[in-house]
Design a protein around this motif. Structure first.
Motif, PDB file in Angstrom:
ATOM      1  N   PHE A   1       0.828  -1.198   0.000  1.00 26.83           N
ATOM      2  CA  PHE A   1       0.000   0.000   0.000  1.00 26.83           C
ATOM      3  C   PHE A   1       0.868   1.256   0.000  1.00 26.83           C
ATOM      4  N   ALA A   2       1.882   1.270   0.853  1.00 29.00           N
ATOM      5  CA  ALA A   2       2.755   2.449   0.951  1.00 29.00           C
ATOM      6  C   ALA A   2       3.544   2.662  -0.332  1.00 29.00           C
ATOM      7  N   VAL A   3       4.149   1.589  -0.849  1.00 28.94           N
ATOM      8  CA  VAL A   3       4.933   1.692  -2.081  1.00 28.94           C
ATOM      9  C   VAL A   3       4.037   2.101  -3.250  1.00 28.94           C
ATOM     10  N   SER A   4       2.826   1.569  -3.279  1.00 33.92           N
ATOM     11  CA  SER A   4       1.884   1.878  -4.347  1.00 33.92           C
ATOM     12  C   SER A   4       1.565   3.362  -4.394  1.00 33.92           C
ATOM     13  N   VAL A   5       1.277   3.942  -3.241  1.00 33.98           N
ATOM     14  CA  VAL A   5       0.954   5.372  -3.194  1.00 33.98           C
ATOM     15  C   VAL A   5       2.145   6.212  -3.633  1.00 33.98           C
ATOM     16  N   ILE A   6       3.321   5.901  -3.107  1.00 33.74           N
ATOM     17  CA  ILE A   6       4.510   6.700  -3.407  1.00 33.74           C
ATOM     18  C   ILE A   6       4.822   6.677  -4.903  1.00 33.74           C
ATOM     19  N   LEU A   7       4.798   5.489  -5.511  1.00 30.87           N
ATOM     20  CA  LEU A   7       5.124   5.390  -6.935  1.00 30.87           C
ATOM     21  C   LEU A   7       4.017   5.956  -7.822  1.00 30.87           C
ATOM     22  N   ALA A   8       2.759   5.731  -7.438  1.00 27.78           N
ATOM     23  CA  ALA A   8       1.650   6.255  -8.236  1.00 27.78           C
ATOM     24  C   ALA A   8       1.661   7.777  -8.247  1.00 27.78           C
TER      25      ALA A   8
ATOM     26  N   CYS B   1       3.273  12.828   1.711  1.00 26.79           N
ATOM     27  CA  CYS B   1       3.737  12.929   3.100  1.00 26.79           C
ATOM     28  C   CYS B   1       2.589  12.758   4.081  1.00 26.79           C
ATOM     29  N   ALA B   2       1.423  13.334   3.753  1.00 23.46           N
ATOM     30  CA  ALA B   2       0.258  13.203   4.626  1.00 23.46           C
ATOM     31  C   ALA B   2      -0.191  11.748   4.717  1.00 23.46           C
ATOM     32  N   TYR B   3      -0.139  11.046   3.588  1.00 22.68           N
ATOM     33  CA  TYR B   3      -0.510   9.625   3.605  1.00 22.68           C
ATOM     34  C   TYR B   3       0.449   8.818   4.470  1.00 22.68           C
ATOM     35  N   VAL B   4       1.747   9.047   4.304  1.00 18.44           N
ATOM     36  CA  VAL B   4       2.733   8.309   5.102  1.00 18.44           C
ATOM     37  C   VAL B   4       2.530   8.583   6.584  1.00 18.44           C
ATOM     38  N   ALA B   5       2.287   9.842   6.924  1.00 19.54           N
ATOM     39  CA  ALA B   5       2.061  10.196   8.330  1.00 19.54           C
ATOM     40  C   ALA B   5       0.817   9.498   8.879  1.00 19.54           C
ATOM     41  N   ALA B   6      -0.268   9.488   8.100  1.00 19.59           N
ATOM     42  CA  ALA B   6      -1.502   8.833   8.532  1.00 19.59           C
ATOM     43  C   ALA B   6      -1.300   7.326   8.698  1.00 19.59           C
ATOM     44  N   SER B   7      -0.525   6.731   7.792  1.00 20.78           N
ATOM     45  CA  SER B   7      -0.265   5.294   7.870  1.00 20.78           C
ATOM     46  C   SER B   7       0.523   4.943   9.121  1.00 20.78           C
ATOM     47  N   VAL B   8       1.517   5.765   9.430  1.00 18.99           N
ATOM     48  CA  VAL B   8       2.323   5.524  10.635  1.00 18.99           C
ATOM     49  C   VAL B   8       1.459   5.643  11.889  1.00 18.99           C
ATOM     50  N   ILE B   9       0.592   6.652  11.910  1.00 19.10           N
ATOM     51  CA  ILE B   9      -0.297   6.831  13.063  1.00 19.10           C
ATOM     52  C   ILE B   9      -1.209   5.615  13.237  1.00 19.10           C
ATOM     53  N   MET B  10      -1.749   5.090  12.132  1.00 20.97           N
ATOM     54  CA  MET B  10      -2.604   3.908  12.228  1.00 20.97           C
ATOM     55  C   MET B  10      -1.830   2.693  12.715  1.00 20.97           C
TER      56      MET B  10
ATOM     57  N   VAL C   1       0.662   2.558  14.755  1.00 17.78           N
ATOM     58  CA  VAL C   1       0.987   2.616  16.182  1.00 17.78           C
ATOM     59  C   VAL C   1      -0.253   2.772  17.051  1.00 17.78           C
ATOM     60  N   THR C   2      -1.436   2.847  16.416  1.00 21.84           N
ATOM     61  CA  THR C   2      -2.662   3.007  17.205  1.00 21.84           C
ATOM     62  C   THR C   2      -3.678   1.904  16.896  1.00 21.84           C
ATOM     63  N   ILE C   3      -4.516   2.113  15.903  1.00 22.42           N
ATOM     64  CA  ILE C   3      -5.672   1.219  15.707  1.00 22.42           C
ATOM     65  C   ILE C   3      -5.387   0.005  14.833  1.00 22.42           C
ATOM     66  N   GLU C   4      -4.321   0.048  14.014  1.00 18.64           N
ATOM     67  CA  GLU C   4      -4.044  -1.073  13.115  1.00 18.64           C
ATOM     68  C   GLU C   4      -2.574  -1.478  13.140  1.00 18.64           C
ATOM     69  N   PRO C   5      -2.154  -2.273  14.137  1.00 16.34           N
ATOM     70  CA  PRO C   5      -0.773  -2.776  14.169  1.00 16.34           C
ATOM     71  C   PRO C   5      -0.452  -3.552  12.890  1.00 16.34           C
ATOM     72  N   LEU C   6       0.833  -3.714  12.608  1.00 12.14           N
ATOM     73  CA  LEU C   6       1.276  -4.278  11.343  1.00 12.14           C
ATOM     74  C   LEU C   6       0.685  -5.656  11.060  1.00 12.14           C
ATOM     75  N   ALA C   7       0.619  -6.518  12.062  1.00 16.07           N
ATOM     76  CA  ALA C   7       0.157  -7.888  11.846  1.00 16.07           C
ATOM     77  C   ALA C   7      -1.359  -8.037  11.978  1.00 16.07           C
ATOM     78  N   ALA C   8      -2.052  -6.981  12.388  1.00 17.61           N
ATOM     79  CA  ALA C   8      -3.500  -7.063  12.568  1.00 17.61           C
ATOM     80  C   ALA C   8      -4.221  -7.002  11.235  1.00 17.61           C
ATOM     81  N   ILE C   9      -5.425  -7.557  11.190  1.00 19.26           N
ATOM     82  CA  ILE C   9      -6.239  -7.491   9.979  1.00 19.26           C
ATOM     83  C   ILE C   9      -6.614  -6.035   9.700  1.00 19.26           C
ATOM     84  N   SER C  10      -6.315  -5.581   8.504  1.00 16.55           N
ATOM     85  CA  SER C  10      -6.505  -4.182   8.159  1.00 16.55           C
ATOM     86  C   SER C  10      -7.936  -3.896   7.700  1.00 16.55           C
ATOM     87  N   THR C  11      -8.483  -2.829   8.227  1.00 16.82           N
ATOM     88  CA  THR C  11      -9.805  -2.368   7.817  1.00 16.82           C
ATOM     89  C   THR C  11      -9.725  -1.099   6.991  1.00 16.82           C
ATOM     90  N   TYR C  12      -8.781  -0.241   7.343  1.00 18.95           N
ATOM     91  CA  TYR C  12      -8.726   1.076   6.728  1.00 18.95           C
ATOM     92  C   TYR C  12      -7.538   1.278   5.783  1.00 18.95           C
TER      93      TYR C  12
END
Length: 221
Positions: A71-78, A100-109, A111-122
């Protein structure tokens, strides 16, 4: 790994399109413009992500970390590809800020509501929504200048293809979450449909790779 055989065929078909886009990018790399090269890298990242997901899934491990990286690589390259077809520094700067705003939002998620190994909703809808906004803005801008030359314009084709990819990705997770309880029999068919739409959108992007860099709409570059 319990998906019907036909669903896997569709999924592998999408991966084949991405591998084709990667191969075309390698063969034509020297004559590709900056935006086209970014898209070629996008195809390569997509193909590698699909391969990694298949390997990890066969080992009965979580595919969420692999998906988050894609997801992160896709946004950056697109957004890098779309930035190459903007007219004016302000528009390019706007895409940089959006990245930059997307990367910041992803990092916040993470460390808060969606840890790396958790099933992603957002995570998937968010990455697709960012690409969709940037692609639609670029698409409208290119269309307003292109007139009858749009199908010869790599910038328009890339924006159109990325918009199609993003639309499928935005609704893929959201709709599946609504259907999984009430209509579980339709979920796999819905995912397969999204995969088909994604593959069609990627074919449009491949067409952009086959256009010569100098064939962009006059005045937009």
């Amino acid at each position: 790994m319990t998906l019907p055989r036909w669903d896997w065929v569709v999924a592998y078909g999408g991966s084949a399109v991405e591998l084709a886009g990667s191969a075309i990018g390698v063969v034509l790399w020297r004559r590709l413009a900056r935006g086209q090269r970014a898209v070629a890298l996008w195809f390569a990242a997509a193909a590698l992500s699909d391969i990694a997901v298949i390997i990890v899934a066969r080992g009965h491990q979580s595919t969420q970390p692999t998906a988050r990286i894609w997801f992160a690589v896709s946004v950056i390259l697109a957004l890098e590809a779309l930035a190459a077809y903007q007219r004016g520094r302000r528009r390019v700067l706007g895409l940089r800020i959006l990245t930059c705003a997307y990367v910041a939002a992803s990092v916040i998620m993470l460390v808060t509501i969606e840890p790396l190994a958790a099933i992603s909703t957002y995570a998937e809808p968010l990455h697709a929504l960012v690409i969709l906004v940037a692609a639609v803005v670029t698409l409208v801008r290119r269309a307003s200048f292109g007139r009858g030359e749009l199908l010869l314009d790599p910038g328009f084709l890339i924006a159109a293809g990325l918009a199609g990819y993003a639309v499928a990705a935005v609704f893929e997770t959201l709709v599946a979450q609504l259907w999984v309880r009430d209509f579980p029999q339709y979920v796999n068919a819905y995912f397969a449909t999204c995969n088909v739409l994604t593959a069609l959108a990627e074919l449009v992007i491949i067409k952009a790779l086959l256009r010569a860099p100098g064939s962009s709409v006059r005045g937009l570059g």
